[in-house]
Design a protein around this motif. Structure first.
Motif, PDB file in Angstrom:
ATOM      1  N   GLU A 123      50.960  46.309  40.009  1.00 45.50           N
ATOM      2  CA  GLU A 123      51.824  46.102  38.844  1.00 45.50           C
ATOM      3  C   GLU A 123      52.703  44.861  38.988  1.00 45.50           C
ATOM      4  N   GLU A 124      53.301  44.683  40.158  1.00 48.27           N
ATOM      5  CA  GLU A 124      54.209  43.545  40.354  1.00 48.27           C
ATOM      6  C   GLU A 124      53.470  42.216  40.220  1.00 48.27           C
ATOM      7  N   GLU A 126      50.694  41.688  38.483  1.00 45.02           N
ATOM      8  CA  GLU A 126      50.319  41.515  37.080  1.00 45.02           C
ATOM      9  C   GLU A 126      51.516  41.083  36.240  1.00 45.02           C
ATOM     10  N   LEU A 127      52.684  41.680  36.528  1.00 42.57           N
ATOM     11  CA  LEU A 127      53.891  41.319  35.789  1.00 42.57           C
ATOM     12  C   LEU A 127      54.267  39.863  36.031  1.00 42.57           C
TER      13      LEU A 127
END
Length: 211
Positions: A123-124, A126-127
Motif C-alpha cells: 500500500e505505501e 502504491e500510495l
C-alpha cells in the motif's frame, strides 16, 4: 536426483573448468549468481593437455577428447552442480501461490500478504507512486494555464538551419556563420502578411514589395 525447480529463468555459465549459474526474478529480473564449482573432469583434461604438450600423441588426443565431451554433454556432474546451485539460491526467492512466479524476496515480495507485489501491491509503495503521478499531472495542468510564449514570435518563420549556408542556428534573425537573414520570408508593410522571399507583390493585398 529430484526435479530441479524454477529452471525457466536462469543462465548456464558453466564451462569445462567448472559450473556456475545465474538465476533471475520473474518480475524485476534481478539476478543472483551461484558459487563457482570446479569441474574435476575439466581440470583433468587440462592436465592431460599439459602432459600432451611434452609427450604428444595419445595423451594430447585424450585431453582434447575429455574437453570436447564435457563441452558437448553436461552429464551427471553438471546436473548435480545445478541442483546444488538451486539449493544455494532458492532461499533468495519465493514462489507466488497466485501467479506461480518465482520472485526475489528483497524487491518483489509482499511479506505481509504472502504474495508477490504484482498480485498484492504494498500500500505505501502504491500510495507514493500515485502521489508522484498526481503531482506530475497537476504540474502539466497548471503549466497549461500559463503563457510561456510571451517572448516567442509565434508567426515568424522558424528554422534550425541557415537556408543559405546550412549551418546550425539557435534562434535569432541572422546566421552567425554567413550573416544572411535566417527567414526566407518577408512581411508586407501594408497588411503584414508573410511573403515568400523574392516575391515582388503581396499575395494578400497586392502591395508592391521593395522598389
Amino acid at each position: 536426483m529430484g526435479v530441479i525447480e524454477f529452471v525457466q529463468n536462469y543462465d548456464d555459465l558453466s564451462t569445462d573448468q567448472g559450473f556456475q549459474f545465474r538465476f533471475y526474478c520473474d518480475h524485476c529480473r534481478n539476478g543472483f549468481m551461484s558459487t563457482f564449482e570446479p569441474n574435476k573432469l575439466g581440470l583433468m583434461g587440462d592436465a592431460l593437455r599439459a602432459a600432451g604438450g611434452f609427450l604428444g600423441g595419445f595423451l594430447s588426443r585424450a585431453g582434447e577428447s575429455a574437453y570436447d565431451i564435457q563441452r558437448a554433454v553436461g552429464g551427471k556432474a553438471h546436473d548435480a552442480a545445478l541442483q546444488t546451485a538451486v539449493q544455494e539460491i532458492k532461499p533468495l526467492f519465493n514462489q507466488c501461490r497466485r501467479c506461480g512466479r518465482w520472485v526475489c524476496k528483497e524487491v518483489c515480495w509482499n511479506e505481509a500478504r504472502g504474495l508477490c507485489k504484482q498480485c498484492a501491491p504494498v500500500e505505501e509503495e502504491e500510495l507514493a507512486s500515485a502521489q508522484a503521478q498526481v503531482v506530475k499531472e497537476q504540474i502539466y495542468s497548471k503549466l497549461q494555464e500559463k503563457d510561456l510564449t510571451t517572448e516567442i514570435n509565434l508567426t515568424a518563420h522558424a528554422t534550425v538551419t541557415c537556408p543559405h549556408c546550412g549551418s546550425a542556428v539557435q534562434g535569432g534573425k541572422f546566421c552567425p556563420e554567413c550573416g544572411k537573414p535566417l527567414s526566407t520570408q518577408t512581411t508586407c508593410p501594408q497588411c503584414h502578411a508573410q511573403i515568400p522571399e523574392g516575391a515582388k507583390f503581396c499575395t494578400q493585398c497586392g502591395t508592391r514589395i521593395g522598389t
